[in-house]
Design a protein around this motif. Structure first.
Motif, PDB file in Angstrom:
ATOM      1  N   MET A  54       0.666  -1.268  -0.068  1.00 19.06           N
ATOM      2  CA  MET A  54      -0.061  -0.128   0.020  1.00 19.06           C
ATOM      3  C   MET A  54       0.897   1.267  -0.055  1.00 19.06           C
ATOM      4  SD  MET A  54      -3.100  -0.538  -0.547  1.00 19.06           S
ATOM      5  CE  MET A  54      -4.109   0.634   0.182  1.00 19.06           C
ATOM      6  N   LYS A  55       2.045   1.186   0.797  1.00 24.58           N
ATOM      7  CA  LYS A  55       2.669   2.536   0.770  1.00 24.58           C
ATOM      8  C   LYS A  55       3.391   2.678  -0.716  1.00 24.58           C
ATOM      9  CE  LYS A  55       6.653   0.314   2.661  1.00 24.58           C
ATOM     10  NZ  LYS A  55       7.764  -0.245   3.708  1.00 24.58           N
ATOM     11  N   TYR A  56       3.607   1.784  -1.503  1.00 26.50           N
ATOM     12  CA  TYR A  56       4.145   1.916  -2.837  1.00 26.50           C
ATOM     13  C   TYR A  56       3.039   2.300  -3.815  1.00 26.50           C
ATOM     14  CZ  TYR A  56       7.876  -0.493  -0.665  1.00 26.50           C
ATOM     15  OH  TYR A  56       9.037  -0.856   0.516  1.00 26.50           O
ATOM     16  N   ALA A  57       1.798   1.675  -3.526  1.00 19.32           N
ATOM     17  CA  ALA A  57       0.585   1.995  -4.355  1.00 19.32           C
ATOM     18  C   ALA A  57       0.316   3.320  -4.232  1.00 19.32           C
ATOM     19  CB  ALA A  57      -0.250   0.851  -4.407  1.00 19.32           C
ATOM     20  N   TYR A  58       0.088   3.809  -2.949  1.00 18.54           N
ATOM     21  CA  TYR A  58      -0.497   5.144  -2.640  1.00 18.54           C
ATOM     22  C   TYR A  58       0.724   5.802  -1.831  1.00 18.54           C
ATOM     23  CZ  TYR A  58      -4.932   3.079  -4.223  1.00 18.54           C
ATOM     24  OH  TYR A  58      -5.888   2.397  -4.807  1.00 18.54           O
ATOM     25  N   PRO A  59       1.716   6.360  -2.628  1.00 20.75           N
ATOM     26  CA  PRO A  59       2.700   7.107  -1.638  1.00 20.75           C
ATOM     27  C   PRO A  59       2.196   8.356  -1.161  1.00 20.75           C
ATOM     28  CG  PRO A  59       2.870   7.269  -4.137  1.00 20.75           C
ATOM     29  CD  PRO A  59       2.051   6.114  -3.792  1.00 20.75           C
ATOM     30  N   LYS A  60       1.188   8.910  -1.663  1.00 17.94           N
ATOM     31  CA  LYS A  60       0.590  10.150  -0.996  1.00 17.94           C
ATOM     32  C   LYS A  60      -0.797   9.846  -0.176  1.00 17.94           C
ATOM     33  CE  LYS A  60       2.994  13.059  -4.399  1.00 17.94           C
ATOM     34  NZ  LYS A  60       2.750  14.438  -5.142  1.00 17.94           N
ATOM     35  N   GLY A  61      -1.081   8.587  -0.013  1.00 22.71           N
ATOM     36  CA  GLY A  61      -2.160   8.362   0.605  1.00 22.71           C
ATOM     37  C   GLY A  61      -3.300   7.808  -0.149  1.00 22.71           C
ATOM     38  N   PHE A  62      -3.995   7.251   0.469  1.00 24.53           N
ATOM     39  CA  PHE A  62      -5.373   6.495  -0.513  1.00 24.53           C
ATOM     40  C   PHE A  62      -6.434   7.465  -0.891  1.00 24.53           C
ATOM     41  CE2 PHE A  62      -9.613   4.941  -0.703  1.00 24.53           C
ATOM     42  CZ  PHE A  62      -9.547   3.986  -1.524  1.00 24.53           C
ATOM     43  N   GLU A  63      -6.803   7.492  -2.181  1.00 25.51           N
ATOM     44  CA  GLU A  63      -8.010   8.257  -2.771  1.00 25.51           C
ATOM     45  C   GLU A  63      -8.541   7.168  -3.584  1.00 25.51           C
ATOM     46  OE1 GLU A  63      -7.056  12.228  -4.279  1.00 25.51           O
ATOM     47  OE2 GLU A  63      -5.821  12.700  -2.973  1.00 25.51           O
TER      48      GLU A  63
END
Length: 505
Positions: A107-116
């Protein structure tokens, strides 16, 4: 697809015995069936009628929303009538953080700026300008069921129009955007496959490439700001300037899916082999040429080994894509961080692997949910063949030992990893590490062993026949076994059972 952990990746003619065309016209003049005899009188399965998608969308670069419509021409080529048609809505897998197609560790790689959120909204569905009822259903609302006003009988055709909009999330995967690229893949309503098991309505699993589709003809028009360069499936047949934007008109014939990568920063170089244009889209001044050379060589090697690449272009696109590489028809996404001196060996391996997927997944399809091993094992072994054909047997053996056997043994020797079944459904793998060790590594080891069992002449003959027989179709493990057994004139089921735990259903 190649999941790169950055530690891992450092006859003679297509046989056509005869062509026999038999045309049968039924009393309603609808049924025309062509059968081709290619090998010991064996017949190619009836070719399904090619369905078509015409998609027109506008891209909002601020909101990152695609808005438009899709016209589908569909023929019921089955022996049963349909009261409904089913489509996958893959973007809806990105609506809920708990259901996104990534493992927790990713998840930290998939959404480096946080989930949207990302999603697709269906606004209306029509048949001949008459609205049809529909329901969005399934895990994460990832399935669209369209109720037909009258049954669609065998041989009948239907034209549908779907109005929809797609929100692209800030995700560095197949579908999403990062600092440099907008990855537009698995983004539109796509027809589910109907086969002997019925409609395939599996969700978007986090492990593997959970896609299963039929080939179709595509025409895609996308209106984008003129600053963007677009890498894509198919050919660009027209570019028009409209109020400061560019309308790209793209056409892909006999392709299994349609994807694009857009960027304001792309540099592009190209080359050619066998009248096929090869493009490399990249950002740095280094290694865009390496990606181009690898793709060109791989297209040449696999065309000679298996059968000609049948399209006019192929593109390698550096992307905000943390997983390593991903295949789509005529285009592959490659992690942009691999374009460095330290990772150039990995870059070569992954570009070669994803290019091989054009043969195994793209041209010859299969059920990647229930039999993912079939395209991935053939592709991983084809990557070894790339090294053998380009650099020689010693290099192939070195790559095989260091990047295949070594990591498979590491998996096998772990006290927690005793499972050895290669041929199983995606959700039966406990994680991506197990999936990769078995489907990729052990799968490639099996194909290498199969070559040894058959001998080079029979093995490559079988591969060419398999490719020719199932070109533009979907094949199964059983289909692959039957071709190999026919060529080798021996029973190979014991070997398939031993290596991949396959038993005929």
């Amino acid at each position: 697809m190649t999941r790169s952990s950055y530690r891992k990746k450092l006859l003679l003619l297509t046989i056509v015995v005869g062509i026999l065309t038999l045309s049968f016209v039924s009393t309603n003049l609808r049924v025309v069936e062509t059968m081709i005899t290619i090998f010991y009188g064996e017949k190619i399965p009836k070719t399904k009628k090619i369905n078509s998608y015409t998609i027109t969308v506008d891209f909002d670069p601020v909101e990152r929303i695609l808005t438009g419509n899709e016209y589908i021409k569909y023929t019921n080529d089955e022996n049963t009538s349909f009261n409904a048609l089913y489509f996958h809505l893959y973007p809806n897998a990105f609506k809920d953080e708990k259901l996104v197609p990534f493992e927790k560790s990713e998840m930290k790689y998939a959404y480096p700026k946080g989930f949207e959120q990302g999603y697709i909204k269906i606004h209306s569905i029509q048949k001949n300008d008459v609205p049809l009822n529909y329901v969005v259903m399934g895990v994460g609302e990832s399935i669209l069921k369209v109720h037909l006003d009258t049954p669609l009988e065998p041989g009948e055709k239907i034209d549908l129009k779907i109005d929809f909009s797609v929100k692209i999330p800030p995700s560095c995967g197949r579908f999403g955007y990062g600092e440099d690229t907008i990855n537009i893949a698995n983004w539109y309503p796509i027809l589910s496959v109907f086969d002997k098991k019925g409609w395939h309505l599996e969700p978007y699993f986090a492990i593997g490439d959970p896609f299963y589709s039929d080939v179709a003809n595509y025409r895609v028009e996308i209106l984008m700001p003129q600053e963007y360069v677009l890498a894509h499936t198919g050919e660009c047949v027209k570019k028009e300037s409209i109020d400061g934007k560019i309308r790209w008109t793209l056409e892909g014939k006999n392709v299994r899916d349609f994807s694009m990568v857009a960027s304001e920063k792309f540099k592009v170089i190209d080359d050619q082999i066998n009248n096929i244009k090869i493009y490399s889209y990249y950002f740095n001044d280094q290694f865009g040429d390496l990606a181009l050379d690898v793709a060109k060589d791989a297209i040449g090697i696999f065309s000679e080994t298996y059968g000609e690449y049948p399209y006019k272009q192929f593109s390698v696109a550096a992307s905000d894509f943390f997983i390593g590489g991903m295949e789509y028809p005529n285009i592959v996404f490659i992690d942009k961080t691999l374009y460095t001196e330290e990772k150039k060996e990995i870059l070569e391996y992954i570009v070669a692997h994803e290019t091989a997927h054009q043969w195994w997944y793209g041209i010859v399809g299969n059920d990647q949910v229930n039999e993912a091993w079939l395209d991935e094992a053939l592709t991983e072994y084809s990557t070894l063949l790339y090294y053998e054909k380009k650099y020689g047997v010693k290099m192939e053996e070195q790559v095989y030992k260091n990047l295949i056997v070594r990591y498979y043994n590491a998996y096998k020797d772990s006290e927690h990893n005793k499972e050895q079944a290669v041929c199983r459904k995606l959700n039966q793998f406990k994680n991506s590490q197990e999936y990769q060790a078995l489907v990729y590594y052990k799968g490639a080891m099996f194909i290498k062993n199969l070559r040894k069992q058959l001998g080079d002449e029979a093995f490559f003959k079988a591969m060419k026949i398999y490719f020719d027989k199932y070109k533009y179709k979907n094949a199964s493990t059983e289909d692959f076994i039957q071709v190999c057994e026919k060529v080798a004139n021996k029973n190979l089921r014991g070997s398939f059972k031993k290596w991949i735990r396959y038993d005929k259903e």
